[in-house]
Design a protein around this motif. Structure first.
Motif, mmCIF file in Angstrom:
data_model
loop_
_atom_site.group_PDB
_atom_site.id
_atom_site.type_symbol
_atom_site.label_atom_id
_atom_site.label_comp_id
_atom_site.label_asym_id
_atom_site.label_seq_id
_atom_site.Cartn_x
_atom_site.Cartn_y
_atom_site.Cartn_z
ATOM 1 N N ILE A 103 9.293 4.165 -10.017
ATOM 2 C CA ILE A 103 9.035 5.393 -9.574
ATOM 3 C C ILE A 103 10.036 5.976 -9.492
ATOM 4 O O ILE A 103 10.994 5.706 -9.784
ATOM 5 C CB ILE A 103 8.533 5.064 -7.776
ATOM 6 C CG1 ILE A 103 9.758 4.256 -7.151
ATOM 7 C CG2 ILE A 103 7.159 4.208 -7.667
ATOM 8 C CD1 ILE A 103 9.839 4.513 -5.767
ATOM 9 N N PHE A 104 10.059 7.282 -9.147
ATOM 10 C CA PHE A 104 11.159 8.421 -9.207
ATOM 11 C C PHE A 104 11.727 8.458 -7.884
ATOM 12 O O PHE A 104 11.039 9.102 -6.741
ATOM 13 C CB PHE A 104 10.723 9.681 -9.586
ATOM 14 C CG PHE A 104 10.016 9.832 -11.141
ATOM 15 C CD1 PHE A 104 10.856 9.687 -12.155
ATOM 16 C CD2 PHE A 104 8.673 9.771 -11.110
ATOM 17 C CE1 PHE A 104 10.485 9.380 -13.372
ATOM 18 C CE2 PHE A 104 8.216 9.747 -12.474
ATOM 19 C CZ PHE A 104 8.832 9.513 -13.661
ATOM 20 N N ASN A 112 5.952 12.431 -6.779
ATOM 21 C CA ASN A 112 5.608 11.517 -7.700
ATOM 22 C C ASN A 112 4.114 11.468 -8.248
ATOM 23 O O ASN A 112 3.730 11.124 -9.227
ATOM 24 C CB ASN A 112 6.158 10.049 -7.056
ATOM 25 C CG ASN A 112 7.289 9.422 -7.299
ATOM 26 O OD1 ASN A 112 7.388 8.751 -8.198
ATOM 27 N ND2 ASN A 112 8.288 9.843 -6.465
ATOM 28 N N ALA A 147 10.790 8.713 -2.423
ATOM 29 C CA ALA A 147 10.093 7.556 -2.705
ATOM 30 C C ALA A 147 10.877 6.381 -2.770
ATOM 31 O O ALA A 147 10.504 5.222 -2.489
ATOM 32 C CB ALA A 147 9.385 7.621 -4.137
ATOM 33 N N GLN A 155 6.139 1.141 -2.411
ATOM 34 C CA GLN A 155 6.674 1.578 -3.631
ATOM 35 C C GLN A 155 5.628 1.116 -4.825
ATOM 36 O O GLN A 155 5.048 1.947 -5.642
ATOM 37 C CB GLN A 155 7.979 1.109 -4.211
ATOM 38 C CG GLN A 155 9.133 1.878 -3.432
ATOM 39 C CD GLN A 155 10.499 1.488 -3.742
ATOM 40 O OE1 GLN A 155 10.447 0.698 -4.717
ATOM 41 N NE2 GLN A 155 11.375 1.740 -3.024
ATOM 42 N N ARG A 162 -0.133 6.702 -8.523
ATOM 43 C CA ARG A 162 0.457 7.673 -9.467
ATOM 44 C C ARG A 162 -0.332 7.356 -10.774
ATOM 45 O O ARG A 162 -0.767 8.400 -11.471
ATOM 46 C CB ARG A 162 1.962 7.466 -9.682
ATOM 47 C CG ARG A 162 2.612 8.559 -10.653
ATOM 48 C CD ARG A 162 4.108 8.226 -10.858
ATOM 49 N NE ARG A 162 4.357 6.794 -11.297
ATOM 50 C CZ ARG A 162 5.395 6.169 -11.507
ATOM 51 N NH1 ARG A 162 6.665 7.079 -11.144
ATOM 52 N NH2 ARG A 162 5.829 4.942 -11.985
#
Length: 255
Positions: A103-104, A112, A147, A155, A162
């Protein structure tokens, strides 16, 4: 007619796939497998067996890791996607969650999700966002939170959400239970069933055979880059010798 054929075709058809890293390392050897439309199919095996390499090949990410397809074909919903770019494959309807979530962390949950929905626009984007918030209410509660501050389980929810933002017809999940508690492993299994019921086919790359065989319709076992066994999930659960030999699980673990 072509549209009807695509709709009735297999979600994924891998035939004789061999993958190399550099000139000397062969990671996959003539792998063949099928995911029918509407199925959950799991690929199981020990670390280093070739599971993640297979996922990268299907979603076009091999070149990022220095890999290349030496031979074989990958077809999805009737179209050859063997050497298409990752973006083209996402547009075709195949999305992936990466091992380790990826994830970002500096972006919010909402940002995200927007990154996952870059191939859709307008009403479809908003509808997809509403659907993933409905599937994962905890993400809705944390939509404005960075995030990177989410728990490991949250997460993983975000990684799956996503991927769903691109309206995939086939979702490739690479080790979605890695590092999660037993309670969250059960939640991931329930989520996979919900995704299947919503009409999305799933290729589940997983080392946790207990969870994988509880949600899958069929399964393949991979060892040293080769598919060595395939059967229904029910038959794989009942195969005590196979579980003990390849997955380190006793019969009591897979009943």
């Amino acid at each position: 007619m072509q549209e009807r054929d695509a709709q009735s075709a297999d979600a994924l058809d891998v035939a004789g796939l061999s993958v190399r890293y550099g000139r000397s390392i062969t990671a996959l050897r003539e792998v063949s497998l099928t995911v029918r439309a509407g199925e959950v199919v799991t690929i199981m095996g020990l670390n280093g067996a070739g599971k993640s390499t297979l996922a990268r090949a299907v979603t076009g990410l091999l070149p990022v890791q220095g890999g290349s397809i030496a031979s074989g074909t990958i077809r999805s919903f009737g179209e050859d996607v063997t050497r298409r770019s990752p973006r083209a494959i996402v547009r075709h309807g195949v999305a992936q969650t990466l091992e380790g979530r990826r994830i970002f962390g500096a972006m919010t949950v909402a940002e995200n999700l927007e990154m996952g929905g870059t191939t859709v626009r307008g009403a479809e984007l908003r509808e997809n966002r509403d659907q993933v918030y409905q599937l994962f209410p905890r993400l809705d509660e944390r939509r404005d939170q960075a995030a990177g501050l989410l728990s490991g389980g949250e997460q993983q929810m975000l990684a799956v959400a996503r991927a769903l933002m691109s309206s995939p017809r086939l979702l490739v999940l690479d080790e979605p239970t890695l590092g999660l508690s037993p309670k969250l492993v059960t939640f991931v299994g329930d989520t996979i069933r919900a995704i299947q019921e919503a009409g999305t086919s799933v290729l589940l790359i997983e080392q946790n055979a207990t969870m994988a065989l509880s949600v899958a319709d069929r399964g393949y076992v991979i060892e040293h880059g080769r598919i060595i066994h395939e059967d229904t999930a029910a038959n794989l659960r009942a195969d005590e010798g196979l579980q003990r030999l390849l997955l380190g699980l006793g019969a009591e673990d897979v009943a």
